[in-house]
Design an enzyme around this catalytic site. Structure first.
Site, PDB file in Angstrom:
ATOM      1  N   THR A 107       0.818  -1.208   0.000  1.00 25.48           N
ATOM      2  CA  THR A 107       0.000   0.000   0.000  1.00 25.48           C
ATOM      3  C   THR A 107       0.857   1.265   0.000  1.00 25.48           C
ATOM      4  O   THR A 107       2.011   1.240   0.460  1.00 25.48           O
ATOM      5  CB  THR A 107      -0.900  -0.004   1.260  1.00 25.48           C
ATOM      6  OG1 THR A 107      -1.477   1.274   1.436  1.00 25.48           O
ATOM      7  CG2 THR A 107      -0.101  -0.326   2.515  1.00 25.48           C
ATOM      8  N   ASP A 108       0.254   2.367  -0.449  1.00 27.50           N
ATOM      9  CA  ASP A 108       0.954   3.661  -0.379  1.00 27.50           C
ATOM     10  C   ASP A 108       0.993   4.200   1.053  1.00 27.50           C
ATOM     11  O   ASP A 108       1.720   5.152   1.336  1.00 27.50           O
ATOM     12  CB  ASP A 108       0.293   4.687  -1.316  1.00 27.50           C
ATOM     13  CG  ASP A 108      -1.170   4.988  -0.981  1.00 27.50           C
ATOM     14  OD1 ASP A 108      -1.742   4.342  -0.079  1.00 27.50           O
ATOM     15  OD2 ASP A 108      -1.746   5.885  -1.642  1.00 27.50           O
ATOM     16  N   GLU A 109       0.202   3.578   1.963  1.00 29.40           N
ATOM     17  CA  GLU A 109       0.117   4.118   3.326  1.00 29.40           C
ATOM     18  C   GLU A 109       1.433   3.964   4.086  1.00 29.40           C
ATOM     19  O   GLU A 109       1.639   4.616   5.108  1.00 29.40           O
ATOM     20  CB  GLU A 109      -1.052   3.471   4.083  1.00 29.40           C
ATOM     21  CG  GLU A 109      -2.360   3.685   3.341  1.00 29.40           C
ATOM     22  CD  GLU A 109      -3.620   3.390   4.139  1.00 29.40           C
ATOM     23  OE1 GLU A 109      -3.572   3.441   5.377  1.00 29.40           O
ATOM     24  OE2 GLU A 109      -4.646   3.111   3.502  1.00 29.40           O
TER      25      GLU A 109
HETATM   26  P1  NAD Z   1      -9.478  -7.538   2.234  1.00 35.68           P
HETATM   27  O1  NAD Z   1      -9.439  -7.247   3.696  1.00 35.68           O
HETATM   28  O2  NAD Z   1     -10.723  -7.292   1.457  1.00 35.68           O
HETATM   29  O3  NAD Z   1      -9.097  -9.089   1.990  1.00 35.68           O
HETATM   30  C1  NAD Z   1      -8.064  -9.730   2.671  1.00 35.68           C
HETATM   31  C2  NAD Z   1      -8.165 -11.236   2.384  1.00 35.68           C
HETATM   32  O4  NAD Z   1      -7.070 -11.889   3.066  1.00 35.68           O
HETATM   33  C3  NAD Z   1      -9.459 -11.862   2.915  1.00 35.68           C
HETATM   34  O5  NAD Z   1      -9.990 -12.761   1.963  1.00 35.68           O
HETATM   35  C4  NAD Z   1      -9.007 -12.620   4.163  1.00 35.68           C
HETATM   36  O6  NAD Z   1      -9.815 -13.755   4.458  1.00 35.68           O
HETATM   37  C5  NAD Z   1      -7.590 -13.011   3.771  1.00 35.68           C
HETATM   38  N1  NAD Z   1      -6.722 -13.236   4.950  1.00 35.68           N
HETATM   39  C6  NAD Z   1      -6.581 -12.430   6.039  1.00 35.68           C
HETATM   40  N2  NAD Z   1      -5.721 -12.969   6.907  1.00 35.68           N
HETATM   41  C7  NAD Z   1      -5.277 -14.138   6.341  1.00 35.68           C
HETATM   42  C8  NAD Z   1      -4.350 -15.134   6.744  1.00 35.68           C
HETATM   43  N3  NAD Z   1      -3.716 -15.051   7.925  1.00 35.68           N
HETATM   44  N4  NAD Z   1      -4.129 -16.188   5.923  1.00 35.68           N
HETATM   45  C9  NAD Z   1      -4.789 -16.280   4.744  1.00 35.68           C
HETATM   46  N5  NAD Z   1      -5.682 -15.382   4.315  1.00 35.68           N
HETATM   47  C10 NAD Z   1      -5.922 -14.311   5.103  1.00 35.68           C
HETATM   48  O7  NAD Z   1      -8.236  -6.748   1.636  1.00 35.68           O
HETATM   49  P2  NAD Z   1      -8.073  -6.044   0.198  1.00 35.68           P
HETATM   50  O8  NAD Z   1      -8.636  -4.684   0.269  1.00 35.68           O
HETATM   51  O9  NAD Z   1      -8.527  -6.981  -0.853  1.00 35.68           O
HETATM   52  O10 NAD Z   1      -6.486  -5.906   0.140  1.00 35.68           O
HETATM   53  C11 NAD Z   1      -5.675  -6.949  -0.395  1.00 35.68           C
HETATM   54  C12 NAD Z   1      -4.210  -6.545  -0.291  1.00 35.68           C
HETATM   55  O11 NAD Z   1      -4.011  -5.328  -1.001  1.00 35.68           O
HETATM   56  C13 NAD Z   1      -3.740  -6.289   1.143  1.00 35.68           C
HETATM   57  O12 NAD Z   1      -2.439  -6.791   1.281  1.00 35.68           O
HETATM   58  C14 NAD Z   1      -3.768  -4.774   1.260  1.00 35.68           C
HETATM   59  O13 NAD Z   1      -2.795  -4.329   2.201  1.00 35.68           O
HETATM   60  C15 NAD Z   1      -3.404  -4.370  -0.150  1.00 35.68           C
HETATM   61  N6  NAD Z   1      -3.922  -3.045  -0.584  1.00 35.68           N
HETATM   62  C16 NAD Z   1      -5.236  -2.742  -0.443  1.00 35.68           C
HETATM   63  C17 NAD Z   1      -5.709  -1.504  -0.894  1.00 35.68           C
HETATM   64  C18 NAD Z   1      -7.157  -1.126  -0.808  1.00 35.68           C
HETATM   65  O14 NAD Z   1      -7.519   0.012  -1.131  1.00 35.68           O
HETATM   66  N7  NAD Z   1      -8.057  -2.019  -0.415  1.00 35.68           N
HETATM   67  C19 NAD Z   1      -4.816  -0.596  -1.485  1.00 35.68           C
HETATM   68  C20 NAD Z   1      -3.463  -0.952  -1.612  1.00 35.68           C
HETATM   69  C21 NAD Z   1      -3.028  -2.190  -1.165  1.00 35.68           C
HETATM   70  P1  TYD Z   2     -10.764   3.875   4.141  1.00 34.22           P
HETATM   71  O1  TYD Z   2     -11.706   3.378   3.094  1.00 34.22           O
HETATM   72  O2  TYD Z   2     -10.860   3.277   5.516  1.00 34.22           O
HETATM   73  O3  TYD Z   2      -9.291   3.753   3.541  1.00 34.22           O
HETATM   74  P2  TYD Z   2      -7.863   4.295   4.135  1.00 34.22           P
HETATM   75  O4  TYD Z   2      -8.043   4.787   5.502  1.00 34.22           O
HETATM   76  O5  TYD Z   2      -7.041   3.045   4.081  1.00 34.22           O
HETATM   77  O6  TYD Z   2      -7.419   5.350   3.185  1.00 34.22           O
HETATM   78  O7  TYD Z   2     -10.978   5.431   4.305  1.00 34.22           O
HETATM   79  C1  TYD Z   2     -10.775   6.333   3.230  1.00 34.22           C
HETATM   80  C2  TYD Z   2     -10.916   7.731   3.768  1.00 34.22           C
HETATM   81  O8  TYD Z   2     -12.266   7.914   4.201  1.00 34.22           O
HETATM   82  C3  TYD Z   2     -10.051   7.996   4.991  1.00 34.22           C
HETATM   83  O9  TYD Z   2      -9.567   9.349   4.927  1.00 34.22           O
HETATM   84  C4  TYD Z   2     -11.001   7.855   6.163  1.00 34.22           C
HETATM   85  C5  TYD Z   2     -12.338   8.288   5.577  1.00 34.22           C
HETATM   86  N1  TYD Z   2     -13.544   7.647   6.151  1.00 34.22           N
HETATM   87  C6  TYD Z   2     -14.617   8.440   6.605  1.00 34.22           C
HETATM   88  O10 TYD Z   2     -14.570   9.683   6.542  1.00 34.22           O
HETATM   89  N2  TYD Z   2     -15.716   7.826   7.111  1.00 34.22           N
HETATM   90  C7  TYD Z   2     -15.803   6.467   7.216  1.00 34.22           C
HETATM   91  O11 TYD Z   2     -16.836   5.955   7.726  1.00 34.22           O
HETATM   92  C8  TYD Z   2     -14.712   5.665   6.725  1.00 34.22           C
HETATM   93  C9  TYD Z   2     -14.765   4.160   6.797  1.00 34.22           C
HETATM   94  C10 TYD Z   2     -13.610   6.307   6.201  1.00 34.22           C
END
Ligand code: NAD
Ligand code: TYD
Length: 354
Positions: free
Chosen positions: A132-134
């Site tokens: 992630t970019d975080e």
């Molecule tokens: P998500 O929370 O929707 O899904 C995570 C998945 O991992 C789930 O299916 C869960 O059951 C599985 N999981 C969790 N713990 C596990 C374990 N110990 N063993 C096996 N499986 C396990 O997450 P997402 O939003 O799909 O993100 C996927 C990846 O992308 C993560 O690594 C996250 O850090 C990264 N990412 C997400 C975002 C975003 O905006 N959602 C952005 C950048 C990077």
């Molecule tokens: P989120 O989807 O949790 O992603 P991240 O924190 O990983 O960027 O949140 C996106 C943005 O939205 C973040 O600045 C927090 C804000 N947010 C709200 O304002 N209200 C909410 O209920 C949630 C879940 C997030």
């Protein structure tokens, strides 16, 4: 054959579906099915012999090792993680367990497997780590966007655990030569996203006539990327990324949270009119502790080296996403029953909107 971890979650499931539709080679999908994992995300693959689902934890080293020896994948694509910042504030331990210790377990098994390969099989193996970019922390309004050389400065337990996993992946390349590639992506949105994250939470609350809880002043900025574009970026990094390198992936689409919520409200006013404008539901609530102000991605490296760029515009991607949630009420009813309610109560009661 590739091994995907976390392929029942939001991005992982989109990736598995996208992979089978584009590359078409078999996928072993290892997922623990936490609250965020949903086997129903892959329902359309029920009779597809190319998809092999394994219900397991990445920390189960013996099972992971046995799977690698049995299926001999040419790559591991590692999505499995605890992924929600607010949950990491309530309980950081699980984030360290899965994101740091789990990634270490996976790296150890990957190293053992890769060390036993020879010739072309060894040369082409990749460990692709999805991050992630975080990990880069928070930007000021006028700061340049994150590049691959921006120093790490994680601010939430989630970001710190992902930073830890990135460092381990880096170390396994430098120390053991494991052919790793890491991608650091901005905020994703699209179908199948669990409705604890901003965009699906706001859609479902708006449809139910519930308050739309905007943290703080709503001026925090995120760079939004349609999930299908992220999947294409990961495929590019897997196919052409250089071992040991990291690639930032972003949508070139910076928006304040308020802009996102207002755009969603306007789309819902058009697609599902409710009498009063949905924007009337917007409610400012107590801020997230340590809330990062701005994320922005400089995706020049992946564009120049690998020829990847986002295809979907935010406005069209958001429209597709809203339509998906409107058309998939069965999916949302299923994921919002039971444990979901406990989380919503825990997170929003203290903010005054539960
Ligand atoms: P998500 O929370 O929707 O899904 C995570 C998945 O991992 C789930 O299916 C869960 O059951 C599985 N999981 C969790 N713990 C596990 C374990 N110990 N063993 C096996 N499986 C396990 O997450 P997402 O939003 O799909 O993100 C996927 C990846 O992308 C993560 O690594 C996250 O850090 C990264 N990412 C997400 C975002 C975003 O905006 N959602 C952005 C950048 C990077
Ligand atoms: P989120 O989807 O949790 O992603 P991240 O924190 O990983 O960027 O949140 C996106 C943005 O939205 C973040 O600045 C927090 C804000 N947010 C709200 O304002 N209200 C909410 O209920 C949630 C879940 C997030």
């Amino acid at each position: 054959m590739i091994l995907v971890t976390g392929g029942a979650g939001f991005i992982g499931a989109n990736f598995v579906l996208d992979w089978l539709a584009t590359e078409g080679t078999p996928v072993v999908n290892l997922d623990k099915l936490t609250y965020a994992g949903n086997a129903g995300n892959l329902e359309s693959l029920r009779n597809d012999g190319r998809h092999h689902f394994v219900h397991a934890d990445i920390n189960e080293r013996e099972r992971v090792g046995a799977l690698l020896r049995q299926h001999r994948p040419r790559a591991i694509v590692h999505f499995a993680a605890e992924s929600h910042v607010d949950r990491s504030i309530h309980g950081p331990g699980e984030f360290v367990h899965t994101n740091v210790v789990g990634t270490l377990s996976l790296l150890e098994e990957a190293r053992a497997y890769w060390s036993g390969l020879a010739g072309a099989e060894r040369d082409r193996f990749r460990f692709l780590h999805v991050s992630t970019d975080e990990v880069y922390g928070s930007l000021g309004a006028d700061d340049p966007a994150f590049s691959e050389t921006t120093p790490y400065a994680p601010n939430s337990p989630y970001a710190a655990s992902k930073a830890g996993s990135d460092h381990l992946v880096r170390a396994y390349h430098h120390t053991y030569g494991l052919p790793t590639v890491t991608t650091n992506c901005s905020n994703n949105y699209g179908p199948l996203q669990f409705p604890e994250k901003l965009i699906p939470l706001m859609i479902l609350n708006a449809l139910a006539g519930k308050p739309l809880p905007v943290y703080g002043d709503g001026k925090n900025v995120r760079d939004w990327l349609y999930v299908g574009d992220h999947c294409a970026g990961i495929r590019a990094a897997l196919a052409r990324g250089r071992p040991g390198e990291t690639y930032n992936i972003g949508g070139n689409s910076e928006k304040t949270n308020l802009e996102v919520v207002h755009t969603l409200c306007a789309l819902l006013d058009e697609l599902q009119p409710a009498g009063a404008p949905h924007a009337k539901l917007i409610t400012f609530v107590k801020d997230r502790p340590g809330h990062d102000r701005r994320y922005a991605i400089n995706a020049t490296k992946i564009r120049d080296e690998l020829g990847w760029g986002p295809q979907e515009r935010f406005e069209t991607g958001l429209r597709r996403t809203v339509r998906w949630y409107l058309d998939n009420k069965g999916w949302t009813d299923n994921v919002t029953s039971g444990a979901y309610r406990h989380w919503i109560d825990a997170n929003y009661r203290e903010r005054g909107t539960a």
